[in-house]
Design a protein around this motif. Structure first.
Motif, PDB file in Angstrom:
ATOM      1  N   PHE A  81       0.994  -1.198  -0.157  1.00 14.94           N
ATOM      2  CA  PHE A  81      -0.175  -0.055  -0.168  1.00 14.94           C
ATOM      3  C   PHE A  81       0.888   1.293  -0.209  1.00 14.94           C
ATOM      4  CE2 PHE A  81      -2.819  -3.099   1.539  1.00 14.94           C
ATOM      5  CZ  PHE A  81      -4.178  -2.780   0.992  1.00 14.94           C
ATOM      6  N   VAL A  82       0.514   2.388  -0.972  1.00 12.39           N
ATOM      7  CA  VAL A  82       1.185   3.460  -0.928  1.00 12.39           C
ATOM      8  C   VAL A  82       0.055   4.621  -0.552  1.00 12.39           C
ATOM      9  CG1 VAL A  82       3.034   2.684  -2.364  1.00 12.39           C
ATOM     10  CG2 VAL A  82       0.809   3.658  -3.510  1.00 12.39           C
ATOM     11  N   GLY A  83      -1.280   4.547  -0.174  1.00  9.46           N
ATOM     12  CA  GLY A  83      -2.349   5.337  -0.035  1.00  9.46           C
ATOM     13  C   GLY A  83      -3.117   4.355   0.029  1.00  9.46           C
ATOM     14  N   PRO A  84      -4.595   5.298   0.373  1.00 14.04           N
ATOM     15  CA  PRO A  84      -5.786   4.759   0.562  1.00 14.04           C
ATOM     16  C   PRO A  84      -6.210   3.927  -0.590  1.00 14.04           C
ATOM     17  CG  PRO A  84      -5.535   6.939   1.589  1.00 14.04           C
ATOM     18  CD  PRO A  84      -4.479   6.693   0.632  1.00 14.04           C
ATOM     19  N   ARG A  85      -6.651   2.539  -0.527  1.00 16.83           N
ATOM     20  CA  ARG A  85      -7.046   1.892  -1.603  1.00 16.83           C
ATOM     21  C   ARG A  85      -5.989   1.963  -2.737  1.00 16.83           C
ATOM     22  NH1 ARG A  85     -11.065   3.746  -3.642  1.00 16.83           N
ATOM     23  NH2 ARG A  85     -11.484   5.641  -2.360  1.00 16.83           N
ATOM     24  N   THR A  86      -4.734   2.004  -2.505  1.00 14.58           N
ATOM     25  CA  THR A  86      -3.823   2.251  -3.573  1.00 14.58           C
ATOM     26  C   THR A  86      -2.450   1.280  -3.425  1.00 14.58           C
ATOM     27  OG1 THR A  86      -4.526   4.599  -3.979  1.00 14.58           O
ATOM     28  CG2 THR A  86      -2.341   3.867  -4.878  1.00 14.58           C
ATOM     29  N   ILE A  87      -2.320   0.343  -4.293  1.00 13.07           N
ATOM     30  CA  ILE A  87      -1.048  -0.510  -4.372  1.00 13.07           C
ATOM     31  C   ILE A  87      -0.119  -0.206  -5.214  1.00 13.07           C
ATOM     32  CG2 ILE A  87      -0.950  -3.063  -4.036  1.00 13.07           C
ATOM     33  CD1 ILE A  87      -3.206  -3.402  -2.929  1.00 13.07           C
ATOM     34  N   GLU A  88       1.041  -0.198  -4.989  1.00 10.85           N
ATOM     35  CA  GLU A  88       2.140  -0.166  -5.986  1.00 10.85           C
ATOM     36  C   GLU A  88       2.629  -1.625  -5.828  1.00 10.85           C
ATOM     37  OE1 GLU A  88       5.465   2.864  -6.067  1.00 10.85           O
ATOM     38  OE2 GLU A  88       6.251   0.974  -4.551  1.00 10.85           O
ATOM     39  N   VAL A  89       2.805  -2.084  -7.316  1.00  8.71           N
ATOM     40  CA  VAL A  89       3.390  -3.460  -7.400  1.00  8.71           C
ATOM     41  C   VAL A  89       4.752  -3.310  -8.168  1.00  8.71           C
ATOM     42  CG1 VAL A  89       2.864  -5.667  -8.522  1.00  8.71           C
ATOM     43  CG2 VAL A  89       0.792  -4.169  -7.450  1.00  8.71           C
ATOM     44  N   THR A  90       5.621  -4.061  -7.537  1.00 10.58           N
ATOM     45  CA  THR A  90       7.001  -3.884  -8.071  1.00 10.58           C
ATOM     46  C   THR A  90       7.434  -5.379  -8.686  1.00 10.58           C
ATOM     47  OG1 THR A  90       7.678  -2.305  -6.408  1.00 10.58           O
ATOM     48  CG2 THR A  90       9.509  -3.519  -7.555  1.00 10.58           C
ATOM     49  N   ALA A  91       7.845  -5.444  -9.851  1.00 12.65           N
ATOM     50  CA  ALA A  91       8.316  -6.485 -10.576  1.00 12.65           C
ATOM     51  C   ALA A  91       9.483  -6.516 -11.171  1.00 12.65           C
ATOM     52  CB  ALA A  91       7.245  -7.130 -11.349  1.00 12.65           C
ATOM     53  N   LEU A  97       0.752  -1.293   5.251  1.00 16.10           N
ATOM     54  CA  LEU A  97      -0.535  -1.288   5.859  1.00 16.10           C
ATOM     55  C   LEU A  97      -0.753   0.116   6.522  1.00 16.10           C
ATOM     56  CD1 LEU A  97      -0.998  -4.947   7.341  1.00 16.10           C
ATOM     57  CD2 LEU A  97      -1.991  -3.879   5.334  1.00 16.10           C
ATOM     58  N   GLU A  98       0.444   0.541   7.392  1.00 18.56           N
ATOM     59  CA  GLU A  98       0.323   1.792   8.162  1.00 18.56           C
ATOM     60  C   GLU A  98      -0.063   2.937   7.158  1.00 18.56           C
ATOM     61  OE1 GLU A  98       2.516  -0.366   8.291  1.00 18.56           O
ATOM     62  OE2 GLU A  98       2.224  -1.338  10.199  1.00 18.56           O
ATOM     63  N   THR A  99       0.456   2.885   6.067  1.00 19.60           N
ATOM     64  CA  THR A  99       0.296   3.955   4.945  1.00 19.60           C
ATOM     65  C   THR A  99      -1.029   4.165   4.669  1.00 19.60           C
ATOM     66  OG1 THR A  99       2.424   3.327   4.252  1.00 19.60           O
ATOM     67  CG2 THR A  99       1.172   4.766   2.781  1.00 19.60           C
ATOM     68  N   ALA A 100      -1.904   3.068   4.517  1.00 24.31           N
ATOM     69  CA  ALA A 100      -3.159   2.981   4.257  1.00 24.31           C
ATOM     70  C   ALA A 100      -4.144   3.259   5.393  1.00 24.31           C
ATOM     71  CB  ALA A 100      -3.589   1.823   3.298  1.00 24.31           C
TER      72      ALA A 100
END
Length: 458
Positions: A117-127, A277-280
């Motif tokens: 999570f990088v914000g509310p309901r927002t997920i960053e995916v790193t590949a 999780l804390e970020t969101a």
């Protein structure tokens, strides 16, 4: 932060919530499932299904060992662990292939990579091929749990196996030490013993399966004694020395325990660290589980959590029910996890299955009950199978005919338990099973004998 891609639903972790994702995608919703490793989730790839595959192979080996008992002349045979492993891998490959097809057919997008999570309901995916940012109108966290490695000095350095590595063995350990006498430890201990290992189980509590009733723990201990498995209870381990796969020493209260390999099966820990999780605004409890209410809503608006990571009972079938709770609430149907009936099954041979209240729980809660218990030998089917070990028992309310709980330590216990589970769920009195016409000769037929043994109300 780059402008996020918008989705109706984003699922973090491809556990049981993937079925929910497929269903919504097939209805035209834009859905993404983020997964870093096992696209079918851990249960069918590294846990439930693989372990039961290997356990069944061990049961077959035991039948070879018992051949003369069934009138089959003994001959040359041996366990070939690479073949055991390859059978399991072939099954897993088939499951994964079916999951790949399901993603394609449903229209759900599988996004492979590490999500956080990088914000509310927002997920960053790193590949390896870059980074994407996804935002969902709804986000469901389904990241599961992993084997816990306790902070025992030297344990991490010993490179001990968890169930994941044990299910990939291509050799029979000379002397396997199993640290933990719970469900995973007991299943793997019996399987590896039947493949030919010398096995010692070390449990810090005073009984195997310490959360079960004492007669259950004693029956498991007797089973292991008869199969040549050494059991050390009330044995905390203070230090571990050596390396698993070569030589390992456990410094315990009763002295030094030595073996060639070490399997850690002392519990689970949730996969909730390192995912932002804390970020969101998503809170965790002191054990690391995501805080949820009875509808599985987290402390962040629009974010839900299901399965092990949410502190639900650590069973795939309970994760499935969690998903149904979330699905129904999103559809406007008020449904909660309160008062759910949780079935348990330990896949030793014979199996242990339980649903509802145990004796120890009833006594702890001060609930009056009537007890009935019969030996497996009272069921004719057990004699046809040459499997005389075990028992059925049930608790019925003292002042009504309500079934409070059922336990079976017996062949086919899982299927028999399910019959009682349905009866409890439907609110049927115990007399419905007592007076039912049950197929002969089956293990389920024993339910009639069991419930006939329930004492009359005082």
């Amino acid at each position: 932060m780059p402008h996020p891609e918008e989705y109706d639903v984003v699922v973090l972790g491809s556990g049981r919530a993937r079925f929910f994702a497929w269903s919504l995608a097939s209805q035209g919703k834009r859905v993404a499932v983020v997964e870093r490793r096992n696209l079918a989730g851990s249960c069918p790839t590294v846990a439930c299904a693989p372990s039961k595959n290997v356990i069944h192979g061990a049961k077959v080996a035991n039948y070879f060992r018992r051949g003369a008992e069934f009138g089959i002349a003994a001959g040359d045979w041996k366990v070939v662990m690479p073949a055991v492993r390859d059978r399991k891998r072939k099954m897993v490959d088939g499951i994964v292939a079916r999951n790949v097809d399901a993603y394609r057919e449903s229209g759900a997008e599988l996004v492979k990579g590490q999500g956080r999570f990088v914000g509310p309901r927002t997920i960053e995916v790193t590949a390896d091929d870059g980074t994407r940012t996804l935002r969902g109108e709804v986000v469901v966290i389904c990241t599961g749990s992993r084997a816990r490695i306790d902070p025992i000095p030297g344990l991490a350095e010993s490179r001990a196996m968890t169930h994941v590595e044990a299910l990939e063995l291509d050799r029979v350990p000379k002397h396997l030490l199993v640290l933990g006498g719970g469900y995973v430890g007991l299943e793997m201990a019996q399987a590896l013993r039947r493949f030919g290992s010398r096995v010692t189980v070390i449990e810090r509590n005073d009984a195997l399966a310490p959360r079960e009733d004492r007669d259950v723990s004693e029956a498991l201990r007797e089973l292991f004694d008869d199969e040549g498995i050494e059991v050390l209870t009330a044995t905390p381990v203070a230090r571990v020395e050596g390396r698993s796969g070569e030589s390992v020493r456990l410094l315990a209260t009763h002295g030094v325990i030595e073996g060639s390999d070490l399997l850690v099966a002392s519990g689970r820990t949730p996969n909730t660290d390192g995912i932002g999780l804390e970020t969101a605004g998503i809170e965790r409890d002191d054990w690391g589980y995501i805080k949820v209410d009875e509808r599985l809503r987290t402390t962040a608006a629009g974010v839900w959590a299901v399965g092990d990571c949410a502190g639900s009972p650590h069973f795939t079938h309970m994760a499935d029910d969690d998903v149904r709770v979330v699905r129904d609430n999103l559809a406007g149907i008020d449904r909660t996890t309160t008062g759910r009936l949780v079935p348990f099954c330990l896949f030793t041979d014979p199996e242990l299955a339980r649903v509802g209240m145990s004796e120890s729980e009833a006594e702890r809660r001060g609930i009056a009950y009537r007890l009935a218990k019969i030996p497996v030998t009272a069921i004719l089917r057990s004699r046809t199978l040459s499997e005389p070990r075990g028992f059925y028992k049930t608790l019925v309310a003292a002042e009504s005919d309500r079934i409070l709980g059922f336990t079976a330590f017996a062949p086919e216990a899982d299927a028999v338990m399910t019959t009682v589970q349905v009866a409890i769920s439907a609110g049927l009195p115990y007399t419905a099973l007592r007076d039912a016409t049950l197929t002969h000769p089956t293990m389920s037929e024993g339910l009639a004998a069991l419930f006939h043994a329930v004492p009359d109300r005082s």
